[in-house]
Design a protein around this motif. Structure first.
Motif, PDB file in Angstrom:
ATOM      1  N   LEU A  10       0.836  -1.196   0.000  1.00 54.28           N
ATOM      2  CA  LEU A  10       0.000   0.000   0.000  1.00 54.28           C
ATOM      3  C   LEU A  10       0.876   1.254   0.000  1.00 54.28           C
ATOM      4  N   MET A  11       1.892   1.279   0.843  1.00 56.88           N
ATOM      5  CA  MET A  11       2.808   2.422   0.891  1.00 56.88           C
ATOM      6  C   MET A  11       3.561   2.571  -0.436  1.00 56.88           C
ATOM      7  N   GLU A  12       3.965   1.473  -1.031  1.00 52.68           N
ATOM      8  CA  GLU A  12       4.638   1.531  -2.334  1.00 52.68           C
ATOM      9  C   GLU A  12       3.730   2.153  -3.386  1.00 52.68           C
ATOM     10  N   LEU A  13       2.469   1.739  -3.395  1.00 50.89           N
ATOM     11  CA  LEU A  13       1.515   2.282  -4.364  1.00 50.89           C
ATOM     12  C   LEU A  13       1.327   3.782  -4.173  1.00 50.89           C
ATOM     13  N   LEU A  14       1.225   4.218  -2.928  1.00 54.26           N
ATOM     14  CA  LEU A  14       1.053   5.651  -2.658  1.00 54.26           C
ATOM     15  C   LEU A  14       2.309   6.434  -3.017  1.00 54.26           C
ATOM     16  N   GLU A  15       3.477   5.859  -2.770  1.00 53.46           N
ATOM     17  CA  GLU A  15       4.735   6.544  -3.098  1.00 53.46           C
ATOM     18  C   GLU A  15       4.902   6.710  -4.597  1.00 53.46           C
ATOM     19  N   LYS A  16       4.437   5.745  -5.389  1.00 52.70           N
ATOM     20  CA  LYS A  16       4.589   5.796  -6.844  1.00 52.70           C
ATOM     21  C   LYS A  16       3.492   6.600  -7.533  1.00 52.70           C
ATOM     22  N   ALA A  17       2.418   6.870  -6.831  1.00 51.14           N
ATOM     23  CA  ALA A  17       1.269   7.557  -7.437  1.00 51.14           C
ATOM     24  C   ALA A  17       1.599   9.005  -7.779  1.00 51.14           C
ATOM     25  N   ASP A  18       1.070   9.466  -8.911  1.00 55.48           N
ATOM     26  CA  ASP A  18       1.256  10.859  -9.324  1.00 55.48           C
ATOM     27  C   ASP A  18       0.271  11.796  -8.637  1.00 55.48           C
ATOM     28  N   GLY A  19      -0.776  11.235  -8.059  1.00 60.06           N
ATOM     29  CA  GLY A  19      -1.797  12.037  -7.394  1.00 60.06           C
ATOM     30  C   GLY A  19      -2.535  11.186  -6.396  1.00 60.06           C
ATOM     31  N   ALA A  20      -3.722  11.623  -6.046  1.00 62.54           N
ATOM     32  CA  ALA A  20      -4.526  10.893  -5.063  1.00 62.54           C
ATOM     33  C   ALA A  20      -4.992   9.561  -5.643  1.00 62.54           C
ATOM     34  N   VAL A  21      -5.088   8.554  -4.763  1.00 64.78           N
ATOM     35  CA  VAL A  21      -5.565   7.231  -5.155  1.00 64.78           C
ATOM     36  C   VAL A  21      -6.727   6.868  -4.241  1.00 64.78           C
ATOM     37  N   SER A  22      -7.846   6.509  -4.836  1.00 66.64           N
ATOM     38  CA  SER A  22      -9.035   6.209  -4.036  1.00 66.64           C
ATOM     39  C   SER A  22      -8.887   4.882  -3.299  1.00 66.64           C
ATOM     40  N   ALA A  23      -9.598   4.762  -2.198  1.00 71.27           N
ATOM     41  CA  ALA A  23      -9.602   3.513  -1.430  1.00 71.27           C
ATOM     42  C   ALA A  23     -10.136   2.377  -2.289  1.00 71.27           C
ATOM     43  N   THR A  24     -11.102   2.675  -3.138  1.00 75.36           N
ATOM     44  CA  THR A  24     -11.672   1.653  -4.027  1.00 75.36           C
ATOM     45  C   THR A  24     -10.620   1.129  -4.999  1.00 75.36           C
ATOM     46  N   ALA A  25      -9.847   2.038  -5.596  1.00 70.29           N
ATOM     47  CA  ALA A  25      -8.791   1.619  -6.526  1.00 70.29           C
ATOM     48  C   ALA A  25      -7.725   0.803  -5.807  1.00 70.29           C
ATOM     49  N   LEU A  60       0.366  10.837  -0.186  1.00 69.21           N
ATOM     50  CA  LEU A  60       1.442  10.983   0.784  1.00 69.21           C
ATOM     51  C   LEU A  60       1.834  12.441   0.848  1.00 69.21           C
ATOM     52  N   ASP A  61       2.045  12.949   2.038  1.00 69.73           N
ATOM     53  CA  ASP A  61       2.503  14.326   2.204  1.00 69.73           C
ATOM     54  C   ASP A  61       3.988  14.333   1.897  1.00 69.73           C
ATOM     55  N   ARG A  62       4.318  14.864   0.756  1.00 71.69           N
ATOM     56  CA  ARG A  62       5.716  14.903   0.332  1.00 71.69           C
ATOM     57  C   ARG A  62       6.356  16.242   0.668  1.00 71.69           C
ATOM     58  N   SER A  63       5.663  17.037   1.458  1.00 70.90           N
ATOM     59  CA  SER A  63       6.155  18.358   1.854  1.00 70.90           C
ATOM     60  C   SER A  63       6.699  19.115   0.658  1.00 70.90           C
ATOM     61  N   ALA A  64       5.810  19.350  -0.275  1.00 69.98           N
ATOM     62  CA  ALA A  64       6.183  20.037  -1.505  1.00 69.98           C
ATOM     63  C   ALA A  64       6.789  21.401  -1.202  1.00 69.98           C
ATOM     64  N   ALA A  65       7.633  21.829  -2.118  1.00 68.44           N
ATOM     65  CA  ALA A  65       8.282  23.125  -1.971  1.00 68.44           C
ATOM     66  C   ALA A  65       7.238  24.229  -2.083  1.00 68.44           C
ATOM     67  N   GLY A  66       7.517  25.329  -1.477  1.00 71.58           N
ATOM     68  CA  GLY A  66       6.626  26.476  -1.564  1.00 71.58           C
ATOM     69  C   GLY A  66       6.324  27.021  -0.182  1.00 71.58           C
ATOM     70  N   GLU A  67       5.802  28.221  -0.190  1.00 71.55           N
ATOM     71  CA  GLU A  67       5.463  28.895   1.058  1.00 71.55           C
ATOM     72  C   GLU A  67       4.027  28.576   1.441  1.00 71.55           C
ATOM     73  N   LEU A 114      -6.014  20.905  -4.017  1.00 68.31           N
ATOM     74  CA  LEU A 114      -6.430  21.299  -5.362  1.00 68.31           C
ATOM     75  C   LEU A 114      -5.332  22.139  -6.005  1.00 68.31           C
ATOM     76  N   SER A 115      -4.870  21.727  -7.184  1.00 67.48           N
ATOM     77  CA  SER A 115      -3.770  22.439  -7.838  1.00 67.48           C
ATOM     78  C   SER A 115      -4.086  22.923  -9.241  1.00 67.48           C
ATOM     79  N   SER A 116      -5.254  22.579  -9.763  1.00 65.58           N
ATOM     80  CA  SER A 116      -5.581  22.952 -11.137  1.00 65.58           C
ATOM     81  C   SER A 116      -7.088  23.171 -11.279  1.00 65.58           C
ATOM     82  N   ARG A 117      -7.479  23.756 -12.402  1.00 61.93           N
ATOM     83  CA  ARG A 117      -8.911  23.920 -12.686  1.00 61.93           C
ATOM     84  C   ARG A 117      -9.597  22.568 -12.769  1.00 61.93           C
ATOM     85  N   TYR A 118      -8.886  21.580 -13.284  1.00 62.86           N
ATOM     86  CA  TYR A 118      -9.464  20.231 -13.336  1.00 62.86           C
ATOM     87  C   TYR A 118      -9.771  19.738 -11.926  1.00 62.86           C
TER      88      TYR A 118
END
Length: 170
Positions: A10-25, A60-67, A114-118
């Motif tokens: 589960l942790m591996e899947l979250l680490e490799k994910a480009d975004g959020a992953v649903s519990a169902t997936a 996963l909270d990757r502590s993205a850069a930014g203020e 949320l990071s985009s209009r999508y």
């Protein structure tokens, strides 16, 4: 697969994910029920893993850069909510969460990420589909957003645009 191996996967899947992953997936991938995934996530969080639940799934909270900055807002219509969120993402910021100060429960926080209009459109669509009310309905429209901004100028653009839209609480 035993529970320990499943949580490691589960942790591996979250680490490799480009975004959020649903519990169902995740449940489908690991051939278990959604409830097993929810329980595993709770146990991983209790063990110190920085997993956040968003409207679109787990990240996963990757502590993205930014203020990290906070803005106080007020709106009363769903259109204003969409406009507010789009102003924030259009100016390069990520809307990390929404916070309201409830009279009884104290501070209530809803994770958004949320990071985009999508992202905003998916969030708004879920609100509509589920007949959900924004947390700000509990406080007469007054709420805070934590933003992750790439720099100070992005934050200034957001506050200026929110002020022009009549949404920034001053």
């Amino acid at each position: 697969m035993n529970a320990v191996a499943r949580r490691e996967r589960l942790m591996e899947l979250l680490e490799k994910a480009d975004g959020a992953v649903s519990a169902t997936a995740l449940a489908h991938t690991l051939s278990v029920s959604r409830q097993i995934i929810v329980g595993d996530i709770a146990l991983l969080r209790a063990a110190g893993e920085r997993i956040t639940a968003t409207p679109r799934g787990y990240v996963l909270d990757r502590s993205a850069a930014g203020e990290l900055r906070t803005v106080a807002c007020r709106h009363t219509t769903p259109e204003d909510m969409a406009n507010e969120l789009n102003i924030m993402v259009d100016n390069g910021c990520t809307v990390v969460n929404v916070i309201v100060d409830h009279r009884v429960y104290g501070q209530l926080v809803g994770q958004l990420d949320l990071s985009s209009r999508y992202d905003v459109s998916v969030f708004i669509q879920k609100v509509v589909e589920h007949g959900a009310k924004p947390l700000s309905d509990l406080t007469g429209g007054i709420h805070l957003h934590t933003l992750r901004c790439p720099d100070e100028s992005a934050y200034r653009r957001v506050t200026e645009a929110l002020q022009e839209a009549g949404i920034l609480l001053t």
